[in-house]
Design an enzyme around this catalytic site. Structure first.
Site, short mmCIF file in Angstrom:
data_model
loop_
_atom_site.label_atom_id
_atom_site.label_comp_id
_atom_site.label_asym_id
_atom_site.label_seq_id
_atom_site.Cartn_x
_atom_site.Cartn_y
_atom_site.Cartn_z
N HIS A 217 -46.13 -1.63 69.87
CA HIS A 217 -45.08 -1.90 70.85
C HIS A 217 -45.68 -2.13 72.23
O HIS A 217 -45.33 -3.09 72.93
CB HIS A 217 -44.09 -0.75 70.92
CG HIS A 217 -43.15 -0.83 72.07
ND1 HIS A 217 -41.98 -1.54 72.04
CD2 HIS A 217 -43.23 -0.33 73.34
CE1 HIS A 217 -41.36 -1.47 73.20
NE2 HIS A 217 -42.11 -0.75 74.01
N HIS B 213 -45.64 -5.63 75.30
CA HIS B 213 -45.67 -5.69 76.77
C HIS B 213 -46.79 -6.56 77.36
O HIS B 213 -46.58 -7.23 78.37
CB HIS B 213 -45.82 -4.27 77.34
CG HIS B 213 -44.60 -3.44 77.29
ND1 HIS B 213 -43.56 -3.58 78.19
CD2 HIS B 213 -44.22 -2.45 76.45
CE1 HIS B 213 -42.60 -2.71 77.91
NE2 HIS B 213 -42.98 -2.02 76.85
N GLU C 79 -37.76 -4.03 78.80
CA GLU C 79 -37.65 -3.67 77.39
C GLU C 79 -36.73 -4.59 76.60
O GLU C 79 -37.02 -4.94 75.46
CB GLU C 79 -37.18 -2.22 77.25
CG GLU C 79 -38.20 -1.18 77.68
CD GLU C 79 -39.41 -1.09 76.74
OE1 GLU C 79 -39.40 -1.73 75.68
OE2 GLU C 79 -40.36 -0.37 77.09
N SER D 231 -41.11 -6.79 69.78
CA SER D 231 -41.86 -5.95 68.84
C SER D 231 -41.01 -5.47 67.68
O SER D 231 -41.50 -4.75 66.81
CB SER D 231 -42.47 -4.75 69.57
OG SER D 231 -41.46 -3.93 70.15
#
Length: 283
Positions: free
Chosen positions: A133, A138, A179, A198
């Site tokens: 993740h 990111h 996010e 993700s």
């Protein structure tokens, strides 16, 4: 890099084996073949699915940073490329870190990443962010200069906070952009939030399902809107571009916090009359 203050070090003592800023060695050589195989499995299915779903800057970042199905990336090698592109780096941490420590790293262009990876039984859902993740979700966008500047500015805004109510509002901004953000691309929407890119299931749901609200980004609306942490999102906020996101958040946050003080949060999946809504992507 600006060091943590002595007060923060005392207030947030690092766990055993970590530096005062909560960083740890990645210990790449300790990953097992099974753990590398999990990265490869996750990477292969997400890259294939995201080609026409993620914002082009995400796919460009994956390529520029040479992320692939060769196992969990070595942070040292990843950072050589990322530093050249935007001055960012990835640092390993033992797990979730205190918010003040997190803000400190962002403000200094360091992204904290857990070093562990999920098990085969957790491929589709994980409560705590893992290395897949954090790195796959990111880091590719940190190769984009405009987005990289947004992330640093967010860390600087967080570092100036000293009380909980404002912190909660700033956390909602992170949730609904970093996010779970969507971005408009002509007559279609694309994904840029790490929690979506993700996730194999949510990267389809976020763009295709008729269930969630896809709301045009408004800073105050976003900072007041509650969210869920245990299911696919019922609200997404849609930005026009990373440049527009930077422009809309280059504000006096102290004034925003004061203006929003005492206003009740907006419940999940609430449609306000002032909202601009976007439909699911056309099939």
């Amino acid at each position: 890099m600006e060091a943590l203050s002595a007060a923060d070090i005392r207030r947030y003592p690092a766990p055993a084996g970590a530096s005062p800023d909560w960083t740890i060695p990645q210990r790449w050589s300790e990953y097992t073949k099974a753990e590398h195989a999990i990265w490869n499995r996750l990477f292969e299915r997400q890259v294939e699915q995201l080609q026409d779903r993620a914002v082009p800057a995400f796919n460009a970042g994956v390529k520029a940073l040479e992320l692939g199905h060769n196992g969990i990336p070595r942070f040292e090698a990843l950072n050589e490329q990322l530093q050249d592109l935007t001055g960012w780096s990835v640092v390993a941490v033992p797990g979730l870190v205190p918010e003040e420590i997190f803000f400190h790293h962002l403000a200094n262009r360091q992204f904290v990443a857990g070093r562990f990876i999920r098990t085969a039984a957790q491929l589709d859902y994980l409560e705590e962010p893992d290395v897949f993740h954090d790195v796959f979700g990111h880091v590719p966008l940190l190769a984009d200069p405009t987005y990289a500047s947004y992330m640093q500015a967010y860390g600087e805004a967080g570092s100036r906070l000293h009380h909980g109510d404002a912190l909660e509002k700033l956390a909602r901004l992170y949730w609904y952009t970093v996010e779970f953000g969507l971005i408009r691309d002509g007559d279609r929407l694309r994904i840029f939030g790490a929690g979506i890119v993700s996730s194999n299931g949510e990267s389809v749901y976020a763009l295709d399902s008729p269930e969630p609200l896809r709301i045009g980004f408004d800073l105050k609306r976003t900072m007041l809107t509650d969210y869920k942490i245990d299911s696919f999102q019922k609200n997404y906020f849609v930005i026009e571009s990373f440049e527009d996101l930077v422009a809309r958040t280059s504000v006096d946050f102290a004034g925003i916090y004061k203006e929003l003080e005492g206003i009740a949060p907006i419940a999940v999946q609430t449609h306000l009359p002032t909202d601009v809504l976007f439909p699911p992507n056309p099939t």
